[in-house]
Design a protein around this motif. Sequence first.
Motif, PDB file in Angstrom:
ATOM      1  N   ASP A   1      10.894   9.926  -0.359  1.00 33.93           N
ATOM      2  CA  ASP A   1      11.516   9.271  -1.624  1.00 33.93           C
ATOM      3  C   ASP A   1      10.442   7.934  -2.112  1.00 33.93           C
ATOM      4  N   PRO A   2       9.763   8.555  -3.267  1.00 32.66           N
ATOM      5  CA  PRO A   2       8.783   7.936  -3.941  1.00 32.66           C
ATOM      6  C   PRO A   2       9.288   6.397  -4.509  1.00 32.66           C
ATOM      7  N   ASP A   3      10.542   6.539  -4.878  1.00 33.66           N
ATOM      8  CA  ASP A   3      11.137   5.240  -5.219  1.00 33.66           C
ATOM      9  C   ASP A   3      11.150   4.368  -4.097  1.00 33.66           C
ATOM     10  N   ALA A   4      11.593   4.537  -2.996  1.00 32.30           N
ATOM     11  CA  ALA A   4      11.672   3.858  -1.710  1.00 32.30           C
ATOM     12  C   ALA A   4      10.140   3.248  -1.517  1.00 32.30           C
ATOM     13  N   THR A   5       9.167   3.954  -1.389  1.00 35.51           N
ATOM     14  CA  THR A   5       7.837   3.660  -0.964  1.00 35.51           C
ATOM     15  C   THR A   5       7.440   2.679  -2.076  1.00 35.51           C
ATOM     16  N   PHE A   6       7.684   2.977  -3.710  1.00 37.23           N
ATOM     17  CA  PHE A   6       7.180   1.939  -4.589  1.00 37.23           C
ATOM     18  C   PHE A   6       7.988   0.968  -4.341  1.00 37.23           C
ATOM     19  N   HIS A   7       9.446   0.662  -4.080  1.00 35.96           N
ATOM     20  CA  HIS A   7       9.950  -0.610  -4.163  1.00 35.96           C
ATOM     21  C   HIS A   7       9.416  -1.358  -2.902  1.00 35.96           C
ATOM     22  N   ALA A   8       8.987  -0.673  -1.854  1.00 37.91           N
ATOM     23  CA  ALA A   8       8.453  -1.221  -0.747  1.00 37.91           C
ATOM     24  C   ALA A   8       7.063  -1.933  -0.883  1.00 37.91           C
ATOM     25  N   GLN A   9       6.169  -1.139  -1.698  1.00 43.44           N
ATOM     26  CA  GLN A   9       4.893  -1.792  -1.943  1.00 43.44           C
ATOM     27  C   GLN A   9       4.973  -2.778  -3.110  1.00 43.44           C
ATOM     28  N   ALA A  10       5.781  -2.663  -3.991  1.00 45.39           N
ATOM     29  CA  ALA A  10       5.840  -3.900  -4.694  1.00 45.39           C
ATOM     30  C   ALA A  10       6.310  -4.959  -4.168  1.00 45.39           C
ATOM     31  N   ALA A  11       7.335  -5.071  -3.348  1.00 44.78           N
ATOM     32  CA  ALA A  11       7.696  -6.170  -2.483  1.00 44.78           C
ATOM     33  C   ALA A  11       6.840  -6.622  -1.787  1.00 44.78           C
ATOM     34  N   ALA A  12       5.925  -5.948  -0.966  1.00 46.53           N
ATOM     35  CA  ALA A  12       4.796  -6.292  -0.100  1.00 46.53           C
ATOM     36  C   ALA A  12       3.934  -6.980  -1.041  1.00 46.53           C
ATOM     37  N   GLY A  13       3.523  -6.348  -2.080  1.00 44.35           N
ATOM     38  CA  GLY A  13       2.228  -7.088  -3.116  1.00 44.35           C
ATOM     39  C   GLY A  13       2.874  -8.260  -3.396  1.00 44.35           C
ATOM     40  N   ALA A  14       4.014  -8.254  -3.800  1.00 43.67           N
ATOM     41  CA  ALA A  14       4.643  -9.632  -4.486  1.00 43.67           C
ATOM     42  C   ALA A  14       4.605 -10.916  -3.361  1.00 43.67           C
ATOM     43  N   CYS A  15       4.847 -10.591  -2.328  1.00 46.92           N
ATOM     44  CA  CYS A  15       4.914 -11.309  -0.983  1.00 46.92           C
ATOM     45  C   CYS A  15       3.477 -11.909  -0.691  1.00 46.92           C
ATOM     46  N   LEU A  16       2.621 -10.741  -0.575  1.00 49.00           N
ATOM     47  CA  LEU A  16       1.066 -11.185  -0.193  1.00 49.00           C
ATOM     48  C   LEU A  16       0.355 -11.894  -1.270  1.00 49.00           C
ATOM     49  N   ALA A  17       0.888 -11.659  -2.568  1.00 49.73           N
ATOM     50  CA  ALA A  17       0.011 -12.345  -3.716  1.00 49.73           C
ATOM     51  C   ALA A  17       0.442 -13.942  -3.358  1.00 49.73           C
ATOM     52  N   ALA A  18       1.938 -14.200  -3.243  1.00 47.75           N
ATOM     53  CA  ALA A  18       2.463 -15.496  -2.804  1.00 47.75           C
ATOM     54  C   ALA A  18       1.651 -16.381  -1.626  1.00 47.75           C
ATOM     55  N   MET A  19       1.313 -15.390  -0.483  1.00 47.51           N
ATOM     56  CA  MET A  19       0.848 -15.860   0.756  1.00 47.51           C
ATOM     57  C   MET A  19      -0.637 -16.220   0.518  1.00 47.51           C
ATOM     58  N   HIS A  20      -1.225 -15.210  -0.519  1.00 44.60           N
ATOM     59  CA  HIS A  20      -2.701 -15.606  -0.802  1.00 44.60           C
ATOM     60  C   HIS A  20      -2.810 -16.855  -1.471  1.00 44.60           C
ATOM     61  N   THR A  21      -1.847 -17.070  -2.414  1.00 43.42           N
ATOM     62  CA  THR A  21      -1.821 -18.691  -2.986  1.00 43.42           C
ATOM     63  C   THR A  21      -1.824 -19.724  -1.877  1.00 43.42           C
ATOM     64  N   ALA A  22      -1.004 -19.361  -1.011  1.00 41.83           N
ATOM     65  CA  ALA A  22      -0.755 -20.407  -0.198  1.00 41.83           C
ATOM     66  C   ALA A  22      -2.167 -20.661   0.924  1.00 41.83           C
ATOM     67  N   LEU A  23      -2.784 -19.680   1.125  1.00 41.28           N
ATOM     68  CA  LEU A  23      -4.152 -19.722   1.863  1.00 41.28           C
ATOM     69  C   LEU A  23      -5.082 -20.354   1.138  1.00 41.28           C
ATOM     70  N   VAL A  24      -5.199 -20.155  -0.027  1.00 42.56           N
ATOM     71  CA  VAL A  24      -6.154 -20.550  -0.851  1.00 42.56           C
ATOM     72  C   VAL A  24      -6.065 -22.020  -0.806  1.00 42.56           C
ATOM     73  N   ARG A  25      -5.009 -22.471  -1.280  1.00 41.97           N
ATOM     74  CA  ARG A  25      -4.487 -23.882  -1.173  1.00 41.97           C
ATOM     75  C   ARG A  25      -4.824 -24.549   0.101  1.00 41.97           C
ATOM     76  N   TRP A  26      -4.475 -23.835   1.269  1.00 36.15           N
ATOM     77  CA  TRP A  26      -4.441 -24.494   2.499  1.00 36.15           C
ATOM     78  C   TRP A  26      -6.097 -24.618   2.817  1.00 36.15           C
ATOM     79  N   ALA A  27      -6.749 -23.751   2.467  1.00 39.65           N
ATOM     80  CA  ALA A  27      -8.258 -23.743   2.648  1.00 39.65           C
ATOM     81  C   ALA A  27      -9.101 -24.893   2.022  1.00 39.65           C
ATOM     82  N   GLU A  28      -8.490 -24.950   0.694  1.00 36.59           N
ATOM     83  CA  GLU A  28      -8.914 -25.919  -0.242  1.00 36.59           C
ATOM     84  C   GLU A  28      -8.657 -27.522   0.091  1.00 36.59           C
ATOM     85  N   ASP A  29      -7.668 -27.499   0.935  1.00 36.49           N
ATOM     86  CA  ASP A  29      -7.159 -28.852   1.277  1.00 36.49           C
ATOM     87  C   ASP A  29      -7.264 -29.202   2.760  1.00 36.49           C
ATOM     88  N   ASP A  30      -8.314 -28.366   3.302  1.00 32.57           N
ATOM     89  CA  ASP A  30      -8.737 -28.638   4.657  1.00 32.57           C
ATOM     90  C   ASP A  30      -7.641 -28.718   5.657  1.00 32.57           C
TER      91      ASP A  30
END
Length: 209
Positions: free
Chosen positions: A154-183
Amino acid sequence: MSDQHSTLRAQRRADTQRMIQAHAVRLFGERGYDATTVADVADAAGVSPMTVYRHFPTKEDLVLIDRHGRIVAERIAASPAAQPLVRRISRALIESAAMVTDGDRGDGPTAAEQFLLARLQLMITTPALRAKHLDNHYALQQAIVEALASDAADPDATFHAQAAAGACLAAMHTALVRWAEDDGRTALPDLIAKALAAAFGDAVVGPDA
């Protein structure tokens, strides 16, 4: 007996890998990533360069290899399939962060947090590591999609999963960079939860009802 021996070998391998990586991250922080060779790491760890390469195929892997992806995938696979994708992924990212940083930080950062912080700061400040870090990011996204057990037919199901994962990882990446910069002044799971809540709302990342 063979199963016990196999478990012991796996444990010894994991212990050796952690020991080598700890020396590598320390040396990279003290001398600089580019100025430190794999031979330097091997000497500090008391092993041969060949042993280092058996555990870490490339110099970049000495910083980038971790158990975070496996833990995230395990947490997602164990989550209720009926929950929204973003909620399943968000909770797994927060819970895995708590596990890899040893949870309760008491009066300050845990030893695990300090080690992760040193690795993240190397990833952010070292050009040679940034491109490889993006590869790891993509691999984690794929692991998340697979853990969600999306129907490959089901290409749509895979696409939805990829989009959800990508969006969540983008938010996590922002947190990781802030955490590293803030020691690392803020507990990492809390900062990831804050970033995910900013992106998706408190109800998505809040505790299960």
